[in-house]
Design a protein around this motif. Structure first.
Motif, PDB file in Angstrom:
ATOM      1  N   ALA A  29       0.830  -1.208   0.000  1.00 14.11           N
ATOM      2  CA  ALA A  29       0.000   0.000   0.000  1.00 14.11           C
ATOM      3  C   ALA A  29       0.860   1.253   0.000  1.00 14.11           C
ATOM      4  O   ALA A  29       0.611   2.210  -0.750  1.00 14.11           O
ATOM      5  CB  ALA A  29      -0.927  -0.010   1.210  1.00 14.11           C
ATOM      6  N   LYS A  30       1.911   1.248   0.824  1.00 15.92           N
ATOM      7  CA  LYS A  30       2.780   2.422   0.897  1.00 15.92           C
ATOM      8  C   LYS A  30       3.551   2.623  -0.406  1.00 15.92           C
ATOM      9  O   LYS A  30       3.767   3.769  -0.838  1.00 15.92           O
ATOM     10  CB  LYS A  30       3.735   2.269   2.079  1.00 15.92           C
ATOM     11  N   GLN A  31       3.935   1.533  -1.028  1.00 16.49           N
ATOM     12  CA  GLN A  31       4.610   1.647  -2.322  1.00 16.49           C
ATOM     13  C   GLN A  31       3.668   2.217  -3.378  1.00 16.49           C
ATOM     14  O   GLN A  31       4.076   3.042  -4.210  1.00 16.49           O
ATOM     15  CB  GLN A  31       5.141   0.278  -2.743  1.00 16.49           C
ATOM     16  N   CYS A  32       2.413   1.799  -3.341  1.00 16.89           N
ATOM     17  CA  CYS A  32       1.419   2.345  -4.273  1.00 16.89           C
ATOM     18  C   CYS A  32       1.212   3.842  -4.027  1.00 16.89           C
ATOM     19  O   CYS A  32       1.097   4.629  -4.976  1.00 16.89           O
ATOM     20  CB  CYS A  32       0.093   1.593  -4.131  1.00 16.89           C
ATOM     21  N   GLU A  33       1.138   4.225  -2.766  1.00  9.80           N
ATOM     22  CA  GLU A  33       0.994   5.653  -2.450  1.00  9.80           C
ATOM     23  C   GLU A  33       2.172   6.449  -2.990  1.00  9.80           C
ATOM     24  O   GLU A  33       1.994   7.550  -3.527  1.00  9.80           O
ATOM     25  CB  GLU A  33       0.890   5.848  -0.938  1.00  9.80           C
ATOM     26  N   ALA A  34       3.369   5.901  -2.833  1.00  6.76           N
ATOM     27  CA  ALA A  34       4.559   6.602  -3.323  1.00  6.76           C
ATOM     28  C   ALA A  34       4.505   6.796  -4.829  1.00  6.76           C
ATOM     29  O   ALA A  34       5.015   7.791  -5.353  1.00  6.76           O
ATOM     30  CB  ALA A  34       5.812   5.835  -2.927  1.00  6.76           C
ATOM     31  N   ARG A  35       3.865   5.853  -5.539  1.00  9.06           N
ATOM     32  CA  ARG A  35       3.714   5.970  -7.001  1.00  9.06           C
ATOM     33  C   ARG A  35       2.481   6.771  -7.388  1.00  9.06           C
ATOM     34  O   ARG A  35       2.164   6.886  -8.566  1.00  9.06           O
ATOM     35  CB  ARG A  35       3.613   4.574  -7.630  1.00  9.06           C
ATOM     36  N   LYS A  36       1.766   7.292  -6.408  1.00  4.97           N
ATOM     37  CA  LYS A  36       0.522   8.055  -6.620  1.00  4.97           C
ATOM     38  C   LYS A  36      -0.611   7.175  -7.146  1.00  4.97           C
ATOM     39  O   LYS A  36      -1.583   7.678  -7.721  1.00  4.97           O
ATOM     40  CB  LYS A  36       0.738   9.239  -7.574  1.00  4.97           C
ATOM     41  N   ASP A  37      -0.519   5.867  -6.950  1.00  3.84           N
ATOM     42  CA  ASP A  37      -1.586   4.945  -7.336  1.00  3.84           C
ATOM     43  C   ASP A  37      -2.513   4.781  -6.132  1.00  3.84           C
ATOM     44  O   ASP A  37      -2.478   3.775  -5.406  1.00  3.84           O
ATOM     45  CB  ASP A  37      -0.996   3.600  -7.767  1.00  3.84           C
ATOM     46  N   LEU A  38      -3.343   5.795  -5.915  1.00  4.55           N
ATOM     47  CA  LEU A  38      -4.164   5.827  -4.711  1.00  4.55           C
ATOM     48  C   LEU A  38      -5.246   4.758  -4.729  1.00  4.55           C
ATOM     49  O   LEU A  38      -5.612   4.219  -3.667  1.00  4.55           O
ATOM     50  CB  LEU A  38      -4.787   7.215  -4.546  1.00  4.55           C
ATOM     51  N   ALA A  39      -5.774   4.439  -5.890  1.00  2.00           N
ATOM     52  CA  ALA A  39      -6.829   3.424  -5.965  1.00  2.00           C
ATOM     53  C   ALA A  39      -6.306   2.068  -5.506  1.00  2.00           C
ATOM     54  O   ALA A  39      -6.952   1.364  -4.717  1.00  2.00           O
ATOM     55  CB  ALA A  39      -7.384   3.342  -7.385  1.00  2.00           C
ATOM     56  N   ARG A  40      -5.117   1.704  -5.999  1.00  5.92           N
ATOM     57  CA  ARG A  40      -4.527   0.426  -5.594  1.00  5.92           C
ATOM     58  C   ARG A  40      -4.144   0.444  -4.119  1.00  5.92           C
ATOM     59  O   ARG A  40      -4.341  -0.538  -3.402  1.00  5.92           O
ATOM     60  CB  ARG A  40      -3.300   0.132  -6.461  1.00  5.92           C
ATOM     61  N   ALA A  41      -3.603   1.566  -3.655  1.00  5.20           N
ATOM     62  CA  ALA A  41      -3.251   1.674  -2.244  1.00  5.20           C
ATOM     63  C   ALA A  41      -4.481   1.497  -1.359  1.00  5.20           C
ATOM     64  O   ALA A  41      -4.428   0.804  -0.329  1.00  5.20           O
ATOM     65  CB  ALA A  41      -2.599   3.032  -1.985  1.00  5.20           C
ATOM     66  N   LEU A  42      -5.586   2.103  -1.767  1.00  2.00           N
ATOM     67  CA  LEU A  42      -6.817   1.985  -0.984  1.00  2.00           C
ATOM     68  C   LEU A  42      -7.269   0.532  -0.887  1.00  2.00           C
ATOM     69  O   LEU A  42      -7.662   0.062   0.193  1.00  2.00           O
ATOM     70  CB  LEU A  42      -7.910   2.847  -1.607  1.00  2.00           C
TER      71      LEU A  42
END
Length: 552
Positions: A29-42
Motif C-alpha cells: 500500500a505504501k509503495q502504491c501511495e509513493a507511485r501516486k496509485d491511490l486506488a490500488r493503495a486503498l
C-alpha cells in the motif's frame, strides 16, 4: 470507499502484532501511495482492515487517501475510527480538521486542530491551525498571531542559525539574479499570473531562475520555454535546495506558494538569498521572520494594514497581471433569454461556500422563484461534491430542486460556463481570486461583497480596480438587491456581460510590459535597500535607488 468492516470492541489491544500477510499488504500500500496509485493503495489498506479491523495505521491511511481525493464525507468516518482507537493522534486530528472545514463544520474543525496542536503536532498541524483560524476569524490582527505561532516554532529557529550574506562591494545597479520558487508552474492559478511576467522580463535587468518543485504538465513545458535557467528540484530536499540556491548566488528569491501545497518555506527560513519576497500564492501573512517583503498594492493592503503582516509591504501599482486561457468564447447574450429562467453560478471551492453564504443565496432564490443556482465546487467527482453540499443546501433553506452541484471541470469546459449561467455570485468571507477573473473573461458579471482583509476583498478590489465597482455590495442586503437587479432587466444584463471582458482587457491587469517593468523596479529597490545595509522596510514605486540606499 468499500464498506468498512465492523469495528471490534475498542477496549481490546489496538496495537497487536501484525501478521506477515498484513505487513506485506501494508508495504504494498505504501509503495502504491509513493507511485501516486491511490486506488490500488486503498484496496491494499482495505484488505488489511478485512484481516485486522483495528489496524490504526490503515484507518489513518484510508482517511488520508480520501482527503487527497477530496472525498471528505468518506474521510471523516475512517478518521473517526482511527481516533477512537488512539485518541491522541495529531496526524489523524489534522486530517479530520481539514475534512470538517471542507464540509462546513468550521467550529468542529477549529476545536479539532486546536487539540492536535496542544498534543504536540508537527509543522503541518500548526500551519493548518493558522489556516483554519485565519479562515474562520476575519480579524487580520489575530490572523497574524496564529501564523506567527507556526513561524516561531518551525521557521524562525532556522533563521537564527542562518549564515549572513556579505554586502561588501555589491552594486545596486548591476543585473540581478532573481529566482522564483514554486510548485505551481502547471495548470494552476499561479500560471495565469506568471506567464506574462516570464514573457516580459528584461534580460538586461534580470537573470531569471525558476526552481520548480511541483508536478509537470503541458503548461509547465510552455513556461519552461520562457525561462533561461529552469531547475527541476522535485527530487531535492530542503537542505539540498537551500545549498543549490546559495551556489547559484541568487540575489532576490521570490516565493510563489506561501503556505499552499508544495511550498518550500523552510528553504527561505534558512535564508537562501539575501533578499526574500513572497508574492501571489498566499494572501495572508506567512508569520516568519526570514521573509523580508510582500509584493502587494494599495487596494489589497490599504494604509494601516502594515501591522497585519510579518513581511514588510512593497506596494506596486497593481498586484499582478492576468493572462486568460486561450480560445474562450464570449457570449454577451444572457442564457435566460433562451432558457426562460435566470441562472446564478458560484465558481469557488466548497470551503469558501459558508452556510451564511448559502443563506444569502437562498434569499435571492426566494425573491426570484424561477431562478436556478449552480454550485461549481472543486471536488473531483459529482458524488463527492453532492455529498458535501446537499445537506448544507437543505439546511440553508435553499430549494434543492433549483440547485445543481457540479464537480471540478477541465479548464476548457470551465471557461464555457457563461453559456448557461447569467451572473456569477462571489463568496464571503473568503472571496474568489483567479475564478473571478476567469468569470469576467467569460463575460459574467460578478456580484461581490466588500471586505477588509486582502484574502476576503480580492474580488471586490479587482472589480473596483477595473471600473466595475458597481458590482460590489457593501453588505448582504445590498448583495441580494444587486443580484436581483442584474437579473431583472435582460437588456441591461446583456450590456453588463459585454462590458465584463472589455473592462478586464483595458485594465492594468493586462498591461503586461508595464507590470513586469514595475516588478523589476521593485526588486531593484529591495536589492538597493539591502546593499545600503538597511533592514527591510515599507516601500513603493515612489522610491528611487538613491533613497533606498540612504538611511531612513
Amino acid at each position: 470507499m468499500p464498506a468498512s468492516p465492523t469495528l471490534p470492541n475498542l477496549t481490546d489491544n489496538a496495537t497487536a502484532p501484525a501478521s506477515a500477510s498484513v505487513a506485506a499488504r501494508m508495504l504494498e500500500a505504501k509503495q502504491c501511495e509513493a507511485r501516486k496509485d491511490l486506488a490500488r493503495a486503498l484496496l491494499c489498506y482495505m484488505d488489511v482492515l478485512a484481516q485486522e479491523p483495528r489496524h490504526i495505521e490503515a484507518w489513518c491511511a484510508v482517511g488520508h487517501i480520501m482527503v487527497l481525493s477530496q472525498d471528505w464525507q468518506k474521510a471523516i468516518p475512517a478518521l473517526e475510527i482511527a481516533l477512537q482507537l488512539r485518541p491522541g493522534q495529531p496526524h489523524a486530528r489534522r486530517l479530520m480538521a481539514l475534512a470538517m472545514l471542507q464540509v462546513g463544520r468550521a467550529d468542529e474543525a477549529r476545536a479539532m486542530i486546536e487539540e492536535a496542536a496542544r498534543s504536540g503536532g508537527d509543522a503541518s498541524v500548526w500551519v493548518l491551525r493558522a489556516s483554519i483560524l485565519g479562515t474562520i476569524d476575519r480579524d487580520p490582527a489575530r490572523t497574524r498571531v496564529v501564523f506567527e505561532d507556526w513561524g516561531r516554532r518551525f521557521a524562525d529557529p532556522l533563521t537564527r542559525k542562518s549564515k549572513p550574506f556579505s554586502r561588501a562591494g555589491q552594486d545596486p545597479l548591476r543585473r540581478l539574479r532573481i529566482g522564483y520558487v514554486t510548485a505551481d508552474f502547471r495548470q494552476h492559478s499561479v500560471a495565469f499570473f506568471m506567464r506574462p511576467v516570464l514573457q516580459h522580463h528584461d534580460p538586461a535587468q534580470v537573470e531569471v531562475h525558476v526552481y520548480s518543485s511541483g508536478p509537470t504538465d503541458a503548461v509547465t513545458a510552455q513556461l519552461q520555454a520562457l525561462v533561461p535557467h529552469w531547475h527541476d528540484v522535485r527530487e531535492l530536499d530542503d537542505a539540498a535546495l537551500y545549498h543549490k540556491i546559495r551556489a547559484d548566488r541568487v540575489d532576490v528569491l521570490i516565493d510563489l506558494s506561501g503556505h499552499t501545497t508544495g511550498n518550500r518555506l523552510m528553504v527561505f527560513a534558512g535564508r537562501a538569498a539575501p533578499v526574500q519576497v513572497t508574492w501571489l500564492g498566499f494572501m495572508q501573512t506567512l508569520g516568519m521572520q526570514a521573509m523580508d517583503w510582500r509584493l502587494t498594492d494599495w487596494g489589497a493592503t490599504p494604509a494601516g494594514h502594515e501591522a497585519f503582516y510579518t513581511e514588510k509591504l512593497f506596494r506596486l501599482a497593481c498586484l499582478a497581471s492576468y493572462c486568460p486561457p486561450p480560445d474562450v468564447p464570449l457570449r454577451a447574450r444572457p442564457p435566460m433569454l433562451d432558457n426562460g429562467f435566470p441562472t446564478l453560478i458560484s465558481l469557488n471551492n466548497s470551503v469558501k461556500v459558508t452556510d451564511a453564504m448559502l443563506r444569502v443565496w437562498a434569499r435571492v432564490l426566494a425573491a426570484r422563484p424561477d431562478a436556478q443556482l449552480v454550485l461549481m465546487v472543486k471536488e473531483t467527482n459529482d458524488e463527492a461534491a453532492r455529498a458535501v453540499m446537499q445537506p448544507r443546501i437543505e439546511a440553508a433553506g435553499l430549494p434543492s430542486e433549483r440547485v445543481a452541484v457540479l464537480s471540478q471541470l477541465p479548464l476548457a469546459d470551465f471557461m464555457k460556463l457563461a453559456a448557461f449561467a447569467d451572473i456569477a455570485v462571489d463568496t464571503a468571507p473568503l472571496s474568489g481570486g483567479t475564478t473571478t477573473m476567469h468569470a469576467l473573461w467569460m463575460g459574467l458579471p460578478v456580484v461581490a461583497l466588500n471586505a477588509v482583509r486582502a484574502i476576503d476583498a480580492a474580488s471586490a478590489r479587482t472589480l473596483q480596480g477595473i471600473g466595475l465597482g458597481r458590482w460590489v455590495a457593501a453588505d448582504e442586503d445590498a448583495y441580494v438587491a444587486l443580484a436581483l437587479d442584474l437579473l431583472a432587466d435582460a437588456d441591461r444584463l446583456e450590456r453588463e456581460r459585454g462590458a465584463a471582458r472589455a473592462a478586464l482587457q483595458a485594465s492594468v491587469l493586462m498591461d503586461y510590459r508595464a507590470r513586469t517593468t514595475e516588478l523589476e523596479q521593485a526588486l531593484r529597490l529591495m536589492w538597493a535597500n539591502h546593499v545600503g545595509g538597511h533592514a527591510p522596510r515599507a516601500m513603493d514605486l515612489g522610491w528611487d535607488v538613491a533613497r533606498a540606499m540612504a538611511k531612513a
